[in-house]
Design an enzyme around this catalytic site. Sequence first.
Site, PDB file in Angstrom:
ATOM      1  N   ARG A 129      89.765   6.060   9.228  1.00  0.00           N
ATOM      2  CA  ARG A 129      90.362   5.420  10.397  1.00  0.00           C
ATOM      3  C   ARG A 129      90.338   3.914  10.278  1.00  0.00           C
ATOM      4  O   ARG A 129      91.254   3.234  10.733  1.00  0.00           O
ATOM      5  CB  ARG A 129      89.586   5.873  11.642  1.00  0.00           C
ATOM      6  N   TYR A 130      89.270   3.386   9.713  1.00  0.00           N
ATOM      7  CA  TYR A 130      89.118   1.935   9.584  1.00  0.00           C
ATOM      8  C   TYR A 130      89.422   1.536   8.145  1.00  0.00           C
ATOM      9  O   TYR A 130      89.341   2.361   7.236  1.00  0.00           O
ATOM     10  CB  TYR A 130      87.677   1.545   9.942  1.00  0.00           C
TER      11      TYR A 130
ATOM     12  N   ARG B 167      86.043   1.883   5.448  1.00  0.00           N
ATOM     13  CA  ARG B 167      84.973   2.884   5.528  1.00  0.00           C
ATOM     14  C   ARG B 167      85.514   4.228   6.005  1.00  0.00           C
ATOM     15  O   ARG B 167      86.510   4.286   6.716  1.00  0.00           O
ATOM     16  CB  ARG B 167      83.846   2.406   6.450  1.00  0.00           C
TER      17      ARG B 167
ATOM     18  N   CYS C 264      74.083  22.110  12.677  1.00  0.00           N
ATOM     19  CA  CYS C 264      73.191  21.103  13.236  1.00  0.00           C
ATOM     20  C   CYS C 264      71.844  21.733  13.597  1.00  0.00           C
ATOM     21  O   CYS C 264      71.772  22.935  13.838  1.00  0.00           O
ATOM     22  CB  CYS C 264      73.812  20.496  14.493  1.00  0.00           C
TER      23      CYS C 264
ATOM     24  N   CYS D 280      74.506  20.235  20.487  1.00  0.00           N
ATOM     25  CA  CYS D 280      74.542  19.444  21.722  1.00  0.00           C
ATOM     26  C   CYS D 280      75.702  19.929  22.590  1.00  0.00           C
ATOM     27  O   CYS D 280      76.821  20.094  22.094  1.00  0.00           O
ATOM     28  CB  CYS D 280      74.734  17.969  21.405  1.00  0.00           C
TER      29      CYS D 280
ATOM     30  N   CYS E 122      78.871  17.648  22.499  1.00  0.00           N
ATOM     31  CA  CYS E 122      79.317  17.248  21.154  1.00  0.00           C
ATOM     32  C   CYS E 122      80.811  16.937  21.116  1.00  0.00           C
ATOM     33  O   CYS E 122      81.627  17.674  21.656  1.00  0.00           O
ATOM     34  CB  CYS E 122      79.019  18.362  20.157  1.00  0.00           C
TER      35      CYS E 122
ATOM     36  N   ARG F  45      82.490  17.034  18.465  1.00  0.00           N
ATOM     37  CA  ARG F  45      83.087  17.968  17.495  1.00  0.00           C
ATOM     38  C   ARG F  45      82.774  19.414  17.861  1.00  0.00           C
ATOM     39  O   ARG F  45      82.553  20.256  16.997  1.00  0.00           O
ATOM     40  CB  ARG F  45      82.595  17.659  16.077  1.00  0.00           C
TER      41      ARG F  45
ATOM     42  N   ASP G 299      82.473  11.123  25.240  1.00  0.00           N
ATOM     43  CA  ASP G 299      83.871  11.414  24.916  1.00  0.00           C
ATOM     44  C   ASP G 299      84.441  12.463  25.873  1.00  0.00           C
ATOM     45  O   ASP G 299      83.706  13.248  26.466  1.00  0.00           O
ATOM     46  CB  ASP G 299      83.981  11.935  23.475  1.00  0.00           C
TER      47      ASP G 299
ATOM     48  N   ASP H 155      84.713   5.221  22.473  1.00  0.00           N
ATOM     49  CA  ASP H 155      85.507   5.609  21.310  1.00  0.00           C
ATOM     50  C   ASP H 155      86.859   6.001  21.904  1.00  0.00           C
ATOM     51  O   ASP H 155      86.966   6.989  22.642  1.00  0.00           O
ATOM     52  CB  ASP H 155      84.839   6.762  20.546  1.00  0.00           C
TER      53      ASP H 155
ATOM     54  N   LYS I  38      86.320   2.610  17.992  1.00  0.00           N
ATOM     55  CA  LYS I  38      85.323   2.151  18.956  1.00  0.00           C
ATOM     56  C   LYS I  38      85.721   0.805  19.559  1.00  0.00           C
ATOM     57  O   LYS I  38      86.111  -0.101  18.834  1.00  0.00           O
ATOM     58  CB  LYS I  38      83.970   2.029  18.263  1.00  0.00           C
TER      59      LYS I  38
HETATM   60  C1  LIG Z   1      82.166   5.346  14.138  1.00  0.00           C
HETATM   61  C2  LIG Z   1      83.038   5.577  13.002  1.00  0.00           C
HETATM   62  C3  LIG Z   1      82.902   4.826  11.835  1.00  0.00           C
HETATM   63  C4  LIG Z   1      81.854   3.746  11.672  1.00  0.00           C
HETATM   64  O1  LIG Z   1      82.035   2.708  12.573  1.00  0.00           O
HETATM   65  P1  LIG Z   1      81.050   1.447  12.532  1.00  0.00           P
HETATM   66  O2  LIG Z   1      81.456   0.677  13.732  1.00  0.00           O
HETATM   67  O3  LIG Z   1      81.313   0.737  11.244  1.00  0.00           O
HETATM   68  O4  LIG Z   1      79.644   1.947  12.598  1.00  0.00           O
HETATM   69  C5  LIG Z   1      83.767   5.084  10.797  1.00  0.00           C
HETATM   70  N1  LIG Z   1      84.729   6.026  10.898  1.00  0.00           N
HETATM   71  C6  LIG Z   1      84.893   6.746  12.012  1.00  0.00           C
HETATM   72  C7  LIG Z   1      85.987   7.745  12.075  1.00  0.00           C
HETATM   73  C8  LIG Z   1      84.048   6.558  13.107  1.00  0.00           C
HETATM   74  O5  LIG Z   1      84.200   7.296  14.207  1.00  0.00           O
END
Ligand SMILES: *Cc1c(COP(=O)(O)O)cnc(C)c1O
Length: 373
Positions: A95-96, A99, A108, A112, A115, A117, A275, A312, A319
């Site tokens: 998504r980002y 990362r 798990c 929870c 959750c 998911r 969420d 989120d 986020k």
């Molecule tokens: C939370 C999340 C991350 C990591 O986010 P950070 O703000 O860097 O901790 C990466 N990918 C997804 C899909 C997430 O939900």
Amino acid sequence: MELWQKQLSQSAVKVKDLPFIPESDEYRKKLEQVSENYPIRINSYFLEQIKSSNDPLWKQVVPTLEELDDFVQEDLISDPLNEEGDMPVPELVHRYPDRVLLMINNQCPIVCRFCTRKRKIGFPGIVTRETLRQGIEYIRDHPEIRDVIMSGGDPLLVPDKELDRILGELRSIPHLEIIRIGTRVPGTLPARITENLCSILKKYHPLYFNMHFNHPRELTPEVEKACAMLADIGIPLGSQTVLLKGVNDDSATMKELMQKLLKNRIKPYYIYQADMTEGTDHLRTSVQKGLDIMKDLMGHTSGMAVPYFVIDAPGGGGKVRLLPDSVIEHTEDEVVITNYEGKVFRYSQRNGKNGSSNDRSIPQNQDMCQLPA
Ligand SMILES: *Cc1c(COP(=O)(O)O)cnc(C)c1O
């Protein structure tokens, strides 16, 4: 069998195993329906910590009929963050820019009730050797990825040998700078943190832990010991918390939790607005609640004990950090701010005699500090 495996094998997974629920047959029958939609798991360690049906731990893991009522809108509900929409290969969310989130299993130590998911956790055949292979290959093929978050399910339920293999494969990818493990294991199945596990983990630095704690009662002596073992092998420990009605939606509880985390060398990282997951309405609070809690933390306790409060964004926006208002007025000339006590301060952006510019440089001969030549 190791203790943690025994505790897992003795989990409550059926309605008849649940603690402190109404006797009525009708109630239990309806609860069966809930458990068909959303599995139950409470390992025997966590089960022992639950003292009543009013217990903040009970509320996190014991299903109620409220899960069948749902007022959440639209069709976001089974996947509120639209993770499926950001999966270039199965079970990897990209998504980002730099990362990714990689799911390495879907079990798990506890399930929870809130959750995000809920659609995946505890059902068989979702994360497989093949999805994992594709996920790792995707990371290898994308040099822009410098950070992977192993998640799930809980990565620490994977057997030692397999975890060693996965971490080893990830570490062999040159552009991958850091590895994070997202886990609720240290707080809910502390016996899993064994010497052998630690000897594996410490080979793969820089390795970070993002743990999950929602209530100060989760930090039992066993949990504190498990976290100390992880901190002692040099893993920076972080924690995220989900804001939950009746569990931690008051400032005193939240402050106690954050301070207790820090005392255990765990840095509070995020508080999440819950969420909009199907079947979790009864545990969600207003956003204002979260902002009020942030206001009661900021300035009132160590800055290090204050995490980011985030939503989120539903539908996959990622986020978004929210802060209680501290800016009263912001003009070209001045910024008016309020501090944690509610006092008001003015910061002038005018400077110099004629001043409109605020980037005046310090004259050479007026250095505050003369260094020896
Ligand atoms: C939370 C999340 C991350 C990591 O986010 P950070 O703000 O860097 O901790 C990466 N990918 C997804 C899909 C997430 O939900």
